[in-house]
Enzyme design. Structure first.
Site, PDB file in Angstrom:
ATOM      1  N   SER A 229       0.761  -1.102   0.265  1.00  0.00           N
ATOM      2  CA  SER A 229       0.159  -0.166  -0.133  1.00  0.00           C
ATOM      3  C   SER A 229       0.805   1.328   0.108  1.00  0.00           C
ATOM      4  O   SER A 229       1.926   1.051   0.264  1.00  0.00           O
ATOM      5  CB  SER A 229      -0.958   0.056   1.286  1.00  0.00           C
ATOM      6  OG  SER A 229      -1.525   1.152   1.404  1.00  0.00           O
TER       7      SER A 229
ATOM      8  N   TYR B  10      -1.648  -1.493  10.364  1.00  0.00           N
ATOM      9  CA  TYR B  10      -1.983  -1.505   9.021  1.00  0.00           C
ATOM     10  C   TYR B  10      -0.503  -1.004   8.248  1.00  0.00           C
ATOM     11  O   TYR B  10       0.066  -1.628   7.259  1.00  0.00           O
ATOM     12  CB  TYR B  10      -2.931  -0.824   8.622  1.00  0.00           C
ATOM     13  CG  TYR B  10      -3.313  -0.709   7.124  1.00  0.00           C
ATOM     14  CD1 TYR B  10      -3.907  -2.146   6.634  1.00  0.00           C
ATOM     15  CD2 TYR B  10      -3.025   0.024   6.185  1.00  0.00           C
ATOM     16  CE1 TYR B  10      -4.299  -2.112   5.277  1.00  0.00           C
ATOM     17  CE2 TYR B  10      -3.287   0.100   4.818  1.00  0.00           C
ATOM     18  CZ  TYR B  10      -4.036  -1.411   4.457  1.00  0.00           C
ATOM     19  OH  TYR B  10      -4.155  -1.644   3.020  1.00  0.00           O
TER      20      TYR B  10
ATOM     21  N   ILE C 233      -8.452   3.179  -2.861  1.00  0.00           N
ATOM     22  CA  ILE C 233      -9.052   2.342  -3.777  1.00  0.00           C
ATOM     23  C   ILE C 233     -10.547   2.344  -3.472  1.00  0.00           C
ATOM     24  O   ILE C 233     -10.728   2.131  -2.061  1.00  0.00           O
ATOM     25  CB  ILE C 233      -8.849   1.353  -4.125  1.00  0.00           C
ATOM     26  CG1 ILE C 233      -7.079   1.126  -4.415  1.00  0.00           C
ATOM     27  CG2 ILE C 233      -9.252   0.342  -5.247  1.00  0.00           C
ATOM     28  CD1 ILE C 233      -6.785   1.980  -5.598  1.00  0.00           C
TER      29      ILE C 233
END
Length: 216
Positions: free
Chosen positions: A108, A122, A155
């Site tokens: 990412s 994350y 996204i």
């Protein structure tokens, strides 16, 4: 097609079959080595080989560090990073034996900067995916296996829609050079390229697809 949800896996299989492809659903938790080994064994039994692995299982939570409980940390790291390791490890024997393979990992923009939507767990997991990708690429090149990462930005997925409001999403996209969220199909095109012979000389790379949100 792997998922922890039977209905979701079946929908994907149905879509693939409608497109004229052969597909099967295999349930399993990517954080469990037993489930992952059974998943790969099932694929080998049905198809005879595993040529391409796309590690796209992912979860996120927007929790701030001071509020992250240990079990939440383990879950986010487990799905995003441990799952990538377990699935990759499981397919390597078959790929090494055939002398060809493609592994595409999902990192990412968070892995290169910080997460727009998720928390530190994350961000940490996605940074770990980049390091794992580089290392496995170096180990696997001699077997004809390439290993690369895609680094999506914001996204338009259920995960993003379920985490932030539409107003917050618009505020983010208004600041991007390309002022919209990316489409899953656009990310899929990049994955398909990396999984093909057209990308035979690309390995250990991380390819950005973020509308210009992060330019480095």
């Amino acid at each position: 097609v792997n998922d922890v949800n039977q209905e979701s896996a079946d929908r994907t299989v149905s879509a693939l079959k409608e497109a004229g492809r052969e597909a099967t659903a295999i349930l399993g938790d990517v954080t469990s080595s037993t489930d992952v080994d059974q998943m790969v064994d099932g694929a080998l039994t049905k198809f005879g080989s595993v040529d391409i692995l796309v590690n796209n299982a992912g979860v996120l939570r927007p929790t701030k560090v001071i509020d992250i409980e240990e079990d939440e940390w383990d879950w986010v790291i487990g799905v995003n990073l441990k799952g990538t390791y377990l699935c990759s490890r499981a397919v390597l024997p078959a790929m090494q034996k055939s002398g060809w393979g493609r592994i595409v990992n999902f990192s990412s923009t968070a892995g290169k900067s910080t997460s727009t939507v998720g928390g530190a767990h994350y961000t940490s997991a996605k940074a770990g995916v980049l390091g794992f990708t580089r290392h496995l690429a170096r180990e696997s090149a001699q077997y004809g296996i390439t290993v690369n990462s895609v680094c999506p930005g914001l996204i338009d997925t259920e995960m993003v829609r379920g985490t932030i409001s539409a107003e917050r999403a618009r505020a983010y996209t208004d600041s991007f050079p390309i002022q919209r969220m990316g489409e899953p199909s656009e990310v899929a095109e990049l994955v398909a390229f990396l999984a093909s012979d057209r990308a035979a000389y690309i390995t250990g790379a991380s390819l950005d697809i973020n509308g210009g949100d992060l330019t480095i």
